[in-house]
Design an enzyme around this catalytic site. Sequence first.
Site, PDB file in Angstrom:
ATOM      1  N   GLU A  92     -12.191   5.112  -6.222  1.00  0.00           N
ATOM      2  CA  GLU A  92     -10.839   5.347  -5.737  1.00  0.00           C
ATOM      3  C   GLU A  92     -10.045   6.218  -6.705  1.00  0.00           C
ATOM      4  OE1 GLU A  92      -8.504   5.189  -2.657  1.00  0.00           O
ATOM      5  OE2 GLU A  92     -10.183   3.777  -2.702  1.00  0.00           O
ATOM      6  N   ASP A  93      -9.502   7.321  -6.205  1.00  0.00           N
ATOM      7  CA  ASP A  93      -8.574   8.176  -6.948  1.00  0.00           C
ATOM      8  C   ASP A  93      -9.152   8.725  -8.249  1.00  0.00           C
ATOM      9  OD1 ASP A  93      -6.889   7.779  -4.888  1.00  0.00           O
ATOM     10  OD2 ASP A  93      -5.324   6.751  -5.990  1.00  0.00           O
ATOM     11  N   LYS A 151      -5.754  -1.941  -2.516  1.00  0.00           N
ATOM     12  CA  LYS A 151      -6.870  -1.732  -1.590  1.00  0.00           C
ATOM     13  C   LYS A 151      -7.571  -3.051  -1.272  1.00  0.00           C
ATOM     14  CE  LYS A 151      -7.192   2.885  -1.184  1.00  0.00           C
ATOM     15  NZ  LYS A 151      -7.367   3.670   0.036  1.00  0.00           N
ATOM     16  N   ASP A 156     -13.476   6.369  -1.008  1.00  0.00           N
ATOM     17  CA  ASP A 156     -12.492   6.303   0.071  1.00  0.00           C
ATOM     18  C   ASP A 156     -11.743   7.615   0.241  1.00  0.00           C
ATOM     19  OD1 ASP A 156     -11.166   4.864   2.125  1.00  0.00           O
ATOM     20  OD2 ASP A 156      -9.445   4.592   0.826  1.00  0.00           O
ATOM     21  N   ASP A 157     -11.498   8.334  -0.848  1.00  0.00           N
ATOM     22  CA  ASP A 157     -10.764   9.592  -0.760  1.00  0.00           C
ATOM     23  C   ASP A 157     -11.582  10.664  -0.043  1.00  0.00           C
ATOM     24  OD1 ASP A 157      -8.504   8.683  -2.441  1.00  0.00           O
ATOM     25  OD2 ASP A 157     -10.038   8.604  -3.988  1.00  0.00           O
ATOM     26  N   ARG A 208      -6.293  10.655 -10.715  1.00  0.00           N
ATOM     27  CA  ARG A 208      -5.620  11.339  -9.602  1.00  0.00           C
ATOM     28  C   ARG A 208      -5.079  10.283  -8.640  1.00  0.00           C
ATOM     29  NH1 ARG A 208      -5.686  12.463  -4.655  1.00  0.00           N
ATOM     30  NH2 ARG A 208      -7.490  11.123  -4.365  1.00  0.00           N
ATOM     31  N   ASN A 268      -4.029   6.595   8.236  1.00  0.00           N
ATOM     32  CA  ASN A 268      -4.111   5.817   7.003  1.00  0.00           C
ATOM     33  C   ASN A 268      -5.523   5.264   6.844  1.00  0.00           C
ATOM     34  OD1 ASN A 268      -3.787   3.775   4.973  1.00  0.00           O
ATOM     35  ND2 ASN A 268      -1.600   3.754   5.422  1.00  0.00           N
ATOM     36  N   TYR A 271       0.870  -1.177   0.000  1.00  0.00           N
ATOM     37  CA  TYR A 271       0.000   0.000   0.000  1.00  0.00           C
ATOM     38  C   TYR A 271       0.906   1.226   0.000  1.00  0.00           C
ATOM     39  CZ  TYR A 271      -4.221   2.652   1.322  1.00  0.00           C
ATOM     40  OH  TYR A 271      -5.278   3.526   1.356  1.00  0.00           O
ATOM     41  N   ASN A 319      -0.124  11.786   0.453  1.00  0.00           N
ATOM     42  CA  ASN A 319       0.669  10.615   0.073  1.00  0.00           C
ATOM     43  C   ASN A 319       1.184  10.784  -1.354  1.00  0.00           C
ATOM     44  OD1 ASN A 319       0.338   8.941   2.418  1.00  0.00           O
ATOM     45  ND2 ASN A 319      -1.800   8.674   1.816  1.00  0.00           N
TER      46      ASN A 319
END
Length: 617
Positions: A308-309, A236, A331-332, A218, A517, A165, A473
């Site tokens: 995600e992202d 993930k 999640d972001d 992203r 995290n 991760y 991160n």
Amino acid sequence: MMSLNRNRPHFLRLLVNLKVKGEREKKVIRGIMSTGNALDEMTQGSNGVGGGVKDVYGEDSATEAQHITPWTVSVASGYTLLRDPHHNKGLAFTEKERDAHYLRGLLPPACLSQELQAKKFLATLRQYEAPLQKYIAMMDLQERNEKLFYKLLIDHVEELLPLVYTPTVGEACQKYGSIFRRPQGLFISLKDKGKILEILKNWPEKNIQVLVVTDGERILGLGDLGCQGMGIPVGKLSLYTALGGVRPSACLPITLDVGTNNEKLLNDEFYIGLKQNRATGKEYAEFVQEFMSAVKQNYGEKILVQFEDFANHNAFELLEKYRKTHLVFNDDIQGTASVVLAGLIASLKPLGGNLADHTFLFLGAGEAGTGIAELIAREMSNKTNAPVEEMRKKIWLVDSKGLVVSSRKESLQSFKLPWAHEAKPVTTLLEAVQVIKPTVLIGTSGKGKTFTKEVVEAMSSINSKPLILALSNPTSQSECTAEEAYTWSKGQAIFASGSPFDPVEYEGHTFVPGQANNAYIFPGFGLGLIMCGAIRVHDDMLLAASEALAAQVTKEHLAKGLIYPPYKDIRNISANIAAKVAEKAYELGLASRLPQPENLVKYAESCMYSPNYRNYR
């Protein structure tokens, strides 16, 4: 033969007509019949979390339910069994199993236990110097021996989590095209428009419970990596299993390849994705709509889709659009918010007061920053019974143009408008700290070295114990390091970061930085949704997850400067989070699996996948 076993009457008639001569043929038939009977039992009833899978073997179906021998691969060829990562045990196959499954001669004579295999692999892994080498070694292990991979990750989570991760996964995504070996998930591109449902059916596992999907625009703080962003869903979902106990066969990583605006990738002859600029507007919306419809059609109402992202301009819109019709979670936006809120709640013990007594300043006003801010405001509103609009006034944001204030409303994006308060415009973070006088400074900017010495010193002059969270991160993008935070604040700061930092020695004291995290939250959160059969995600479930995580922080942890518990207890932490999330879902009437278990923590633990080898008959 096994495909015929799906139609048992025809299959049984065929068996009657066969003239079975040798012992090997008889063993094959007995195995097929035994497996078929067991599968028939397993598909009756709905006691398990998986929905429709009976707990025949003493495990809930959220775990790997099949204790039976995998006849579909073992009787056909022992060689094939050794190349099936779900069932391969390598040198751990016993003498009896080697004879029963035609492995004699295909393995060296030594028989090694799973524990010895883990010890051997770990010794080899530690010889590598580069984190990416270790990442590749771990991925190779996952592709050949799934249970050993998860055994290692669970037993050595603090050492191996940074490899599978953040921060190593960031480098892995940048080089994903070079290290790509075999499919770990589905790549769905614009070329597949109109065929997405067919593509979902190409994945061999059918009982999927959670999807993690990205469009790669992203990736962490690294920007647009196109379809090379697949490393994020893969990583993930590894944590969904290792930390949350969701069985690996129920997890599916997906990348939606809509092109990339990264010129370096477009000009790279070895780039593995679509070589075209990103789709936008109607084309993009229609593509995602087809995907979301196909997911629901193929997997049902209770499939969890984790975004995600995605870039800000899509992330908020997609979450808002599909949260009313699907079980979706970003999640972001939501996971980051929940884990940060947990740290804030835990930090109230050394800081004193309630959340509403503090003032929060964010550097970064994107999906992470505004998501955290909104969840903090809702938690303060719940605790004080004050309107959430009133609580938002205690939270300030700084973006690339300076402090977000009301005089900028005409030029602000919609998700920033709730945070545009009355104040004079200032253009730098240092000025904002001096004007707002926050007790908590939170970095979600995606830009490293932005919490300067002057900023940290200003926070320390205002507060006896400034709370500083550098969340971006990977490590290179962290707003400041742990050493900088402790040194510049002269040991006053309570610090946590998004990526891991080593303990810091300062004037005879050892400070242990916490890691805010998302891995603390999303695996247990997802397990909670799955085990209660939730059909929607409600913000109160996120608050419940935050409070459950904060409750795991003890006085001993706080004495070391930790506002998060150690990862070595993560499975117990995830079980407690899952229980609180499920409890809230039942309370809100959003759980479909009835009746509610009496002890949700024990039920969550019973649902968790075990990576221990099983004996094959």
